[in-house]
Design an enzyme around this catalytic site. Sequence first.
Site, PDB file in Angstrom:
ATOM      1  N   SER A 294       9.071  16.014  -3.994  1.00  0.00           N
ATOM      2  CA  SER A 294       9.847  16.681  -2.945  1.00  0.00           C
ATOM      3  C   SER A 294       9.077  17.634  -2.051  1.00  0.00           C
ATOM      4  O   SER A 294       9.623  18.124  -1.069  1.00  0.00           O
ATOM      5  CB  SER A 294      11.030  17.433  -3.566  1.00  0.00           C
ATOM      6  OG  SER A 294      12.076  16.541  -3.847  1.00  0.00           O
TER       7      SER A 294
ATOM      8  N   SER B 193      12.910  16.110  -1.056  1.00  0.00           N
ATOM      9  CA  SER B 193      14.043  16.929  -0.701  1.00  0.00           C
ATOM     10  C   SER B 193      13.700  18.140   0.172  1.00  0.00           C
ATOM     11  O   SER B 193      14.567  18.668   0.858  1.00  0.00           O
ATOM     12  CB  SER B 193      14.757  17.399  -1.964  1.00  0.00           C
ATOM     13  OG  SER B 193      13.937  18.290  -2.694  1.00  0.00           O
TER      14      SER B 193
ATOM     15  N   LYS C 245      12.796  27.331   1.189  1.00  0.00           N
ATOM     16  CA  LYS C 245      13.759  26.295   0.823  1.00  0.00           C
ATOM     17  C   LYS C 245      15.009  26.945   0.230  1.00  0.00           C
ATOM     18  O   LYS C 245      14.914  27.954  -0.463  1.00  0.00           O
ATOM     19  CB  LYS C 245      13.106  25.336  -0.183  1.00  0.00           C
ATOM     20  CG  LYS C 245      13.906  24.062  -0.451  1.00  0.00           C
ATOM     21  CD  LYS C 245      13.133  23.107  -1.363  1.00  0.00           C
ATOM     22  CE  LYS C 245      13.921  21.854  -1.696  1.00  0.00           C
ATOM     23  NZ  LYS C 245      13.168  20.932  -2.566  1.00  0.00           N
TER      24      LYS C 245
END
Lengths: 475, 100
Positions: free
Chosen positions: A178, A154, A79
Site C-alpha cells: 500500500s 491503499s 494518511k
Amino acid sequence: MTKSLNELSIIEAASALRAKEFSVRDLWDACANAAKERNPELNAFLELFEADDAAIESAQKRIDSGHAPLLCGIPLAMKDNILIEGKIASAASKMLANYRATYDATVTKKLKEEGALFVGRTNMDEFAMGSSTEHSAYGPAKNPLDTSRVPGGSSGGSSAAVAANLALAALGTDTGGSIRQPAAHTGLVGMKPTYGAVSRSGLIALGSSLDQAGPLTKSVADAKLLYDVMKGSDPLDATTITSDTYTKKEAGATLRIGVPRHLLAEGIDEDVAAQFESTLAALEAEGHTLIDVSLPTSGYALPVYYVIMPAEASANLARFDGVRYGLAERGGTLLEDYVKSRTSGFGTETIRRILLGTFVLSSGYIDAYYRKADQARGVLRAEYDAAFESCDVIAFPTTPSPAFKFGDKSDPVSMYLEDIFTVTANLTGMPAISVPMGNVERDGVSLPTGIHFTAPLGADDLLFRIGALVTGETL
Amino acid sequence: MSNTKATPEDVKRLGTLARLDVAEGDLARFAAEFDSILAYVGKLDELTLPKSDRNLSVVRNVLRADETPYESGTWTERIVEQFPVKEGNSLSVKKIISHD
C-alpha cells in the site's frame, strides 16, 4: 528559482529555508494553496487542515536559530489511518467518520518533535483494503498524471498529494504493498521498513503482523530522511525492534542484485519488463552484479496473503462495535446495536474481507487455510534468507502494469493481483522500496513504472543505497 | 479445499459470526465472489510443506511491567468525549442479561 516552492523535495526546501530564500510561512502557503486549488479535482485529501500558526512560527524560529532538524517547517500529508491528536482519523470509513484521535501516533509525535507541519489527512481505501482508493467511503482519489486512472492504493491519497505537489512528502501505511504500489503508479519513491523498525502505535490496524508505516517521497534522499526520523523501538509497540535485533550483513562496494527470473516469465506488460531490463542493465554497466535467484514458493505468496490478512483484519475490525466510539446505530438489544453499527459503518470490500477472515479462521477450515498459510509464510522467509546468501537485494518490477483506469478491476481477484509482487515483503517482514524506473505509454499518456527491491531483515539502509543508484542521487 | 462451494446460507452464517447483517439481495453475489477468491486461495492445496518447519521469527512479544503507566485521569476527558451515550464519565450500554 525555477521550481515553485511546493514542487521542491524536502532536502531542497530545507536547504532553501536555511539560506532564507523563503520562509516557512511561504512554503506552507504554497502547499496549502495548491491543495485548495487541486483537491476538488483530485480528492487526495479528505480534510485540509487550517494553518497552525504556532507551529509555523516555532519552526521558523528553530530554523533561524540554526539548530533545526531538516524536517522542521516541512509540510507533509498524513494518511487517514495515522492518528494526530484532536484530528479526525477515519481510515476513509463511515465507521470512524466522527472519530477524533485521542492521542498522537508514535510516528506523528516524532514528526511533530522535528517541527514538521501537516497539510491534511489523505484519502485511502477503507481501512487500507484495496489498491486503487476505489474502496474509500468518500470517493476515489485521482492520479494527477491522468485523472482517468487510479493513484494506486491503499495510500493513494498520499501518492496523489505528493505527485501533484500538494505536500512535499507523505506518510502511508503498507500491509501488502500500500505504499510501494501507489508510489510506482505516481512516479514516487515509496518504502516499507522492516517489520518492527517503525512503531505501529497509533495506526488503525489492518493486519497486525504485516502493517508498517513508511514514506512516500519525491526522492530517495527524502525517503531516507523520513525513515530515519520515524524508526526506533517504542514501549507502546511491543513488536518494535532495536538496531541489533538482526545481524547486520555487510554489502560490498558493488552490489549483488538477485533477480528471480522464474517469477517474471509471464504476466508482466512487455514495455514494463523492458524498462526493468534496461534499469538492471544500467546497474550492471556501473559494476553491480546480476544473480539469478530461486524463490520457488513465491508463486504462492498472494494466496498466502489473502488468508493471513483477512484473518487478522476480521479480528482487528471486531473492535468497531458502535459502543465506545465511531458510528453508533441503535437497535432493540445490545447485539442489534453491534450488528446495525457494523453493517451500516463498513463498506463492501471491508465486509468481504471480514467474512473471508471469519471463514478461514472458523472451525473445520482453520487448518486447511490459516495454519497452512502461516506455515507457508515461514517457508517463504527461509527461501528469501537462502537467496540472500548469494545476493544483497532482490529486484522485480513493483507492479506488472502502470496505473489502471477506474473500474478496470471490478472483480476482487483481479484487484488482489495488483499486489502480486509486493505482498511477499510483508509476509517475510523484510524491508522493500519502489523507485521510479522510467515511463511507458498508455492511450497517449506517459505513465511511470517502479522497480522494487527487497533487502534482508534490518538492512533498510541498503534500500536507500540501491534506490539512489537507480535515481542517480548522491546520498 | 479447492472444492469448497460457498452458498448464500454460508455467507449469512459467517455474517452472523462477524456481527454483520448481509442483505438478502447481496448473499448470492458474496457467495459467488467467495468461490472465486477461494478457488484462487485454494492454490495452497498444491503446496507440500515440510512438517513442523515453522520458521519462528526472532521478534518476541514483550510485556511491560505491571504498574500504572500514566496518571489516572490523564486520558479520561478525551476518551469520554467519544462515547456515543454517557452518564457523567460512564459509558452507557444496554442491559446484556434479560429475564425473559
